[in-house]
Motif scaffolding. Structure first.
Motif, PDB file in Angstrom:
ATOM      1  N   LEU A  13       0.860  -1.181   0.000  1.00  0.00           N
ATOM      2  CA  LEU A  13       0.000   0.000   0.000  1.00  0.00           C
ATOM      3  C   LEU A  13       0.895   1.229   0.000  1.00  0.00           C
ATOM      4  N   ARG A  20      -6.548   4.433   5.223  1.00  0.00           N
ATOM      5  CA  ARG A  20      -6.423   3.472   4.118  1.00  0.00           C
ATOM      6  C   ARG A  20      -5.831   2.155   4.610  1.00  0.00           C
ATOM      7  N   LEU A  24      -7.741  -1.430   4.199  1.00  0.00           N
ATOM      8  CA  LEU A  24      -7.148  -2.545   3.459  1.00  0.00           C
ATOM      9  C   LEU A  24      -7.036  -3.791   4.340  1.00  0.00           C
ATOM     10  N   ALA A  60       1.167   5.098  -6.794  1.00  0.00           N
ATOM     11  CA  ALA A  60       1.394   3.675  -7.057  1.00  0.00           C
ATOM     12  C   ALA A  60       2.705   3.459  -7.808  1.00  0.00           C
ATOM     13  N   ILE A  73      -0.762  -0.574  -4.459  1.00  0.00           N
ATOM     14  CA  ILE A  73      -1.993   0.219  -4.445  1.00  0.00           C
ATOM     15  C   ILE A  73      -1.642   1.666  -4.134  1.00  0.00           C
ATOM     16  N   SER A  75      -3.642   5.594  -3.811  1.00  0.00           N
ATOM     17  CA  SER A  75      -4.977   6.179  -3.717  1.00  0.00           C
ATOM     18  C   SER A  75      -4.867   7.654  -3.375  1.00  0.00           C
ATOM     19  N   VAL A 113      -8.379   5.109  -6.916  1.00  0.00           N
ATOM     20  CA  VAL A 113      -7.486   4.016  -6.520  1.00  0.00           C
ATOM     21  C   VAL A 113      -6.803   3.499  -7.775  1.00  0.00           C
ATOM     22  N   VAL A 115      -3.866   0.496  -9.152  1.00  0.00           N
ATOM     23  CA  VAL A 115      -3.091  -0.706  -8.863  1.00  0.00           C
ATOM     24  C   VAL A 115      -2.078  -0.891  -9.992  1.00  0.00           C
ATOM     25  N   LEU A 182     -10.548   4.794   0.776  1.00  0.00           N
ATOM     26  CA  LEU A 182     -10.160   3.724  -0.139  1.00  0.00           C
ATOM     27  C   LEU A 182     -11.419   2.971  -0.566  1.00  0.00           C
ATOM     28  N   THR A 187     -11.186  -1.431  -5.318  1.00  0.00           N
ATOM     29  CA  THR A 187      -9.862  -1.970  -5.000  1.00  0.00           C
ATOM     30  C   THR A 187      -9.841  -3.482  -5.216  1.00  0.00           C
ATOM     31  N   LEU A 191      -7.460  -5.484  -7.796  1.00  0.00           N
ATOM     32  CA  LEU A 191      -6.531  -6.503  -7.296  1.00  0.00           C
ATOM     33  C   LEU A 191      -6.760  -7.837  -7.998  1.00  0.00           C
TER      34      LEU A 191
END
Length: 199
Positions: A13, A20, A24, A60, A73, A75, A113, A115, A182, A187, A191
């Protein structure tokens, strides 16, 4: 005891936000936390949704450059008052000013967000827009709230998950955790697309 999940890429993260990190943790995946080194200054004329998306991706990528094998991740959240971005107030005076501006208005909290995995070339980002309607707030209400909760590290100067809920008339969202920082539905989607197996 045998694991139900095959080995996965490390998850990181890229955030300094405790909110956040706590969100998570709900996914029950092991992850590391690393602070991204990103200039968060808006570009001239940059709209709040574009700013949130750009910063989420930048965070990220900044962390992925340190952990190229990991799924990272990033954000960012920007409070959008009629196209004007409001960030974290940082202190009491700016928080008073922000809540004064938002009093009686609808604010769109743009939570992005992203990734990223440099090893696989994966990069996707999504935006969750949360409509928050503030009541008309008296000056003494603003002062009492800020002294009680001190939400100076929150975009828009209010914590809906705490006492800040008393300042609002309504919240409209399709991703309930987006307002906290988040958007977990998005998310999870990103993912899974990146190859992370979720329970």
């Amino acid at each position: 005891m045998q694991s139900f999940f095959p080995p996965q890429r490390p998850l990181v993260l890229g955030s300094t936000s405790r909110y956040r990190r706590e969100l998570l943790q709900r996914l029950r995946l092991p992850f590391e936390v690393t602070a991204p080194d990103v200039d968060e200054t808006p570009q001239p004329g940059e709209a709040p949704p574009a700013l949130a998306l750009r910063l989420a991706l930048a965070k990220a990528h900044a962390v992925a450059s340190q952990y190229p094998e990991a799924v990272v991740i990033g954000s960012d959240q920007v409070a959008d008052l009629a196209g004007h971005p409001l960030g974290k107030p940082g202190n009491h005076e700016r928080a008073v000013a922000q809540l004064g501006m938002m009093s009686g208005h609808t604010v769109i909290f743009q939570t992005a967000v992203a990734v990223v995995c440099h090893a696989t070339g994966f990069e996707q980002a999504e935006l969750a827009a949360v409509e928050v309607r503030f009541r008309a707030l008296a000056e003494d209400e603003i002062e009492r709230y800020l002294r009680a909760e001190q939400p100076y590290d929150c975009a828009g100067s209010a914590k809906s998950e705490g006492l800040g809920i008393s300042l609002l008339d309504a919240i409209v969202s399709d991703d309930p955790t987006a307002l906290i920082g988040l958007p977990l539905i998005r998310t999870c989607r990103l993912l899974r697309a990146a190859g992370i197996i979720l329970p």
